[in-house]
Structure formats: structure tokens, C-alpha cells
Design a protein around this motif. Structure first.
Motif, PDB file in Angstrom:
ATOM      1  N   PHE A   1       0.795  -1.259  -0.037  1.00 14.60           N
ATOM      2  CA  PHE A   1      -0.003   0.108  -0.033  1.00 14.60           C
ATOM      3  C   PHE A   1       0.882   1.248   0.035  1.00 14.60           C
ATOM      4  O   PHE A   1       0.551   1.983  -0.861  1.00 14.60           O
ATOM      5  CB  PHE A   1      -1.103   0.114   1.281  1.00 14.60           C
ATOM      6  N   LYS A   2       1.844   1.423   0.719  1.00 15.71           N
ATOM      7  CA  LYS A   2       2.761   2.323   0.864  1.00 15.71           C
ATOM      8  C   LYS A   2       3.580   2.625  -0.416  1.00 15.71           C
ATOM      9  O   LYS A   2       3.777   3.748  -0.768  1.00 15.71           O
ATOM     10  CB  LYS A   2       3.686   2.119   2.177  1.00 15.71           C
ATOM     11  N   LEU A   3       3.852   1.424  -1.123  1.00 11.21           N
ATOM     12  CA  LEU A   3       4.479   1.595  -2.261  1.00 11.21           C
ATOM     13  C   LEU A   3       3.874   2.105  -3.359  1.00 11.21           C
ATOM     14  O   LEU A   3       4.123   3.039  -4.033  1.00 11.21           O
ATOM     15  CB  LEU A   3       5.001   0.140  -2.680  1.00 11.21           C
ATOM     16  N   TYR A   4       2.628   1.612  -3.438  1.00 12.46           N
ATOM     17  CA  TYR A   4       1.569   2.236  -4.471  1.00 12.46           C
ATOM     18  C   TYR A   4       0.783   3.387  -4.123  1.00 12.46           C
ATOM     19  O   TYR A   4       0.512   4.243  -5.221  1.00 12.46           O
ATOM     20  CB  TYR A   4       0.221   1.199  -4.365  1.00 12.46           C
ATOM     21  N   ASP A   5       0.968   3.978  -2.924  1.00 15.38           N
ATOM     22  CA  ASP A   5       0.325   5.328  -2.704  1.00 15.38           C
ATOM     23  C   ASP A   5       1.501   6.302  -3.096  1.00 15.38           C
ATOM     24  O   ASP A   5       2.128   6.810  -2.187  1.00 15.38           O
ATOM     25  CB  ASP A   5       0.191   5.448  -1.268  1.00 15.38           C
ATOM     26  N   VAL A   6       1.773   6.707  -4.145  1.00 20.56           N
ATOM     27  CA  VAL A   6       2.730   7.478  -4.812  1.00 20.56           C
ATOM     28  C   VAL A   6       2.870   8.687  -4.199  1.00 20.56           C
ATOM     29  O   VAL A   6       3.878   9.172  -3.813  1.00 20.56           O
ATOM     30  CB  VAL A   6       2.897   7.488  -6.351  1.00 20.56           C
ATOM     31  N   ASP A   7       1.733   9.658  -4.052  1.00 16.46           N
ATOM     32  CA  ASP A   7       1.613  10.503  -3.669  1.00 16.46           C
ATOM     33  C   ASP A   7       1.693  10.946  -2.094  1.00 16.46           C
ATOM     34  O   ASP A   7       1.634  11.942  -1.656  1.00 16.46           O
ATOM     35  CB  ASP A   7       0.640  11.544  -4.170  1.00 16.46           C
ATOM     36  N   GLY A   8       1.507   9.624  -1.429  1.00 18.87           N
ATOM     37  CA  GLY A   8       1.419   9.654  -0.103  1.00 18.87           C
ATOM     38  C   GLY A   8       0.307  10.175   0.754  1.00 18.87           C
ATOM     39  O   GLY A   8       0.549  10.624   1.680  1.00 18.87           O
ATOM     40  N   ASN A   9      -0.852  10.381  -0.067  1.00 21.44           N
ATOM     41  CA  ASN A   9      -2.139  11.211   0.686  1.00 21.44           C
ATOM     42  C   ASN A   9      -2.885  10.078   1.331  1.00 21.44           C
ATOM     43  O   ASN A   9      -4.138  10.384   1.889  1.00 21.44           O
ATOM     44  CB  ASN A   9      -3.027  11.657  -0.347  1.00 21.44           C
ATOM     45  N   GLY A  10      -2.285   8.873   1.421  1.00 28.23           N
ATOM     46  CA  GLY A  10      -3.204   7.800   2.230  1.00 28.23           C
ATOM     47  C   GLY A  10      -4.278   6.998   1.539  1.00 28.23           C
ATOM     48  O   GLY A  10      -5.056   6.155   1.897  1.00 28.23           O
ATOM     49  N   CYS A  11      -4.353   7.275   0.258  1.00 25.61           N
ATOM     50  CA  CYS A  11      -5.164   6.396  -0.609  1.00 25.61           C
ATOM     51  C   CYS A  11      -4.631   6.243  -2.093  1.00 25.61           C
ATOM     52  O   CYS A  11      -3.687   6.759  -2.574  1.00 25.61           O
ATOM     53  CB  CYS A  11      -6.373   7.251  -1.121  1.00 25.61           C
ATOM     54  N   ILE A  12      -4.973   5.045  -2.714  1.00 24.94           N
ATOM     55  CA  ILE A  12      -4.442   4.768  -3.869  1.00 24.94           C
ATOM     56  C   ILE A  12      -5.427   5.034  -4.808  1.00 24.94           C
ATOM     57  O   ILE A  12      -6.641   4.465  -4.760  1.00 24.94           O
ATOM     58  CB  ILE A  12      -3.972   3.295  -4.145  1.00 24.94           C
ATOM     59  N   ASP A  13      -5.057   5.624  -6.078  1.00 27.38           N
ATOM     60  CA  ASP A  13      -6.056   5.775  -7.153  1.00 27.38           C
ATOM     61  C   ASP A  13      -5.933   5.012  -8.201  1.00 27.38           C
ATOM     62  O   ASP A  13      -4.654   4.275  -8.236  1.00 27.38           O
ATOM     63  CB  ASP A  13      -6.270   7.561  -7.299  1.00 27.38           C
ATOM     64  N   ARG A  14      -6.607   5.145  -9.183  1.00 23.97           N
ATOM     65  CA  ARG A  14      -6.624   4.267 -10.363  1.00 23.97           C
ATOM     66  C   ARG A  14      -5.079   4.532 -11.067  1.00 23.97           C
ATOM     67  O   ARG A  14      -4.438   3.429 -11.503  1.00 23.97           O
ATOM     68  CB  ARG A  14      -7.723   4.422 -11.395  1.00 23.97           C
ATOM     69  N   GLY A  15      -4.991   5.903 -11.333  1.00 22.82           N
ATOM     70  CA  GLY A  15      -3.900   6.035 -11.868  1.00 22.82           C
ATOM     71  C   GLY A  15      -2.501   5.795 -11.119  1.00 22.82           C
ATOM     72  O   GLY A  15      -1.625   5.170 -11.991  1.00 22.82           O
ATOM     73  N   GLU A  16      -2.569   5.693  -9.965  1.00 25.53           N
ATOM     74  CA  GLU A  16      -1.258   5.366  -9.292  1.00 25.53           C
ATOM     75  C   GLU A  16      -1.097   3.760  -9.395  1.00 25.53           C
ATOM     76  O   GLU A  16       0.053   3.286  -9.652  1.00 25.53           O
ATOM     77  CB  GLU A  16      -1.376   5.673  -7.961  1.00 25.53           C
ATOM     78  N   LEU A  17      -2.293   3.089  -9.196  1.00 27.82           N
ATOM     79  CA  LEU A  17      -2.048   1.482  -9.523  1.00 27.82           C
ATOM     80  C   LEU A  17      -1.785   1.243 -10.918  1.00 27.82           C
ATOM     81  O   LEU A  17      -1.051   0.315 -11.041  1.00 27.82           O
ATOM     82  CB  LEU A  17      -3.345   0.945  -8.754  1.00 27.82           C
TER      83      LEU A  17
END
Length: 196
Positions: free
Chosen positions: A95-111
């Protein structure tokens, strides 16, 4: 000794620790791995911009104390987590790796970007495209339908779905890196070529 994310150096076999230390100090005599050395260490060359961004994100998640370097303890803790960590520990790290912008959520673009990068680095032979996989993840585990995955949604959703867990685990499989460490820097592919 260090204890990061619930995994201690003492839990590793002496042989593993010795091999990892030998590889680490051979590649990084200063004892502090920079991002450039990290890429060299794992043979990551000619990366696409997306793959390069993913490697930078991975480096940052392994740099537990955020000093811009990975020291031997961080290196061991990171490999231990990825190779031997419990499912919930790995999922938190993913999760931490996928949450590129560090906002506490993973969006479609990040994943989507992460999976494209992972596939270009690992040369995965998946039947699903990165887009199809991203859509499947969101269809299955974005419970509230807001287009973002919270840590809770991600942890619960992936743990309840064997196929998702298997694909995520396989996509971050680092056994080839461990084999390379154990073979003093030669990948099994290079060994096979040398034997011919």
C-alpha cells in the motif's frame, strides 16, 4: 539489532545474512546505498519513465529513516519483509509503495502506473493487461466506489480475494534477486549462458 515492521535480523539464517552482507558490501563498500547504486545493485537499466518512478518509490519505502540512503539494516529489513513477512505486513508495505503521492489512498492512476512499471521491470507473463488488472482491483475492493482505495479497503479486499493476493505477491516476487545474491551477483540466466 534492528527491528523494522516486525522482522528482526535475528530471524534470518546466518547463511542468508552472510550472503546478503557480502553482496551488499561488494556492491556498496560505503555501507550506504544511493538510488543510483540501488538501480545498479539490482541490474535495473534502461528503465521507462514509469518504471524509473516505481524504482524511486521502492527506494523511498526501503529508506526507513528517510536519509536518502539504504544502509545494511534497512536493506535486510526490506528484503526480509518482502521475502518472509506476514501477509498483513506485506500488504501494508505494498500500500505504501502504491500510494505514490502519499495521501493515504491509492487511485486508479497510481495503481495502473505501478503495475505497468512492475511488468516492465519483472517482465511478467500475465494474461491480463495492467488496465484490466487495475479495473478488476477497483471493481472488487473499492467498497464505497469513490475511485480510491483506503488502507482498510486495500487490506481487507486483497486478503479476502485469493486471486488478487496471488497476483500482487507474484508481481513483487524477489526470489530472482535472492538467487542473484546467493550466486554472487550472477543471475541464473547469466549462469546458464556461461555454462554453454
Amino acid at each position: 539489532m534492528g527491528n523494522m515492521d516486525g522482522k528482526t535480523v535475528e530471524e534470518l539464517s546466518t547463511t542468508e545474512c552472510h550472503q546478503w552482507y557480502k553482496k551488499f558490501m561488494t556492491e556498496c563498500p560505503s555501507g550506504q546505498l544511493t538510488l543510483y547504486e540501488f538501480k545498479q545493485f539490482f541490474g535495473l537499466k534502461n528503465l521507462s519513465p514509469a518504471a524509473n518512478k516505481y524504482v524511486e518509490q521502492m527506494f523511498e519505502t526501503f529508506d526507513f529513516n528517510k536519509d536518502g540512503y539504504i544502509d545494511f539494516m534497512e536493506y535486510v529489513a526490506a528484503l526480509s519483509l518482502v521475502l518472509k513477512g506476514k501477509v498483513d505486513q506485506k500488504l501494508r508495505w505494498y500500500f505504501k509503495l502504491y500510494d505514490v503521492d502519499g495521501n493515504g489512498c491509492i487511485d486508479r492512476g497510481e495503481l495502473l502506473n505501478i503495475f505497468k512499471a512492475i511488468r516492465s521491470i519483472n517482465r511478467c507473463n500475465e494474461t491480463m493487461t495492467a488496465e484490466e488488472f487495475t479495473d478488476m482491483v477497483f471493481d472488487k475492493i473499492d467498497i464505497n466506489g469513490d475511485g480510491e482505495l483506503s488502507l482498510e479497503e486495500f487490506m481487507e479486499g486483497v486478503q479476502k480475494d485469493e486471486m488478487l493476493l496471488e497476483i500482487l505477491t507474484r508481481s513483487l516476487d524477489l526470489t530472482h534477486i535472492v538467487r542473484m545474491i546467493q550466486n554472487d551477483g550472477e543471475s541464473p540466466h547469466e549462469e546458464a549462458e556461461a555454462a554453454q
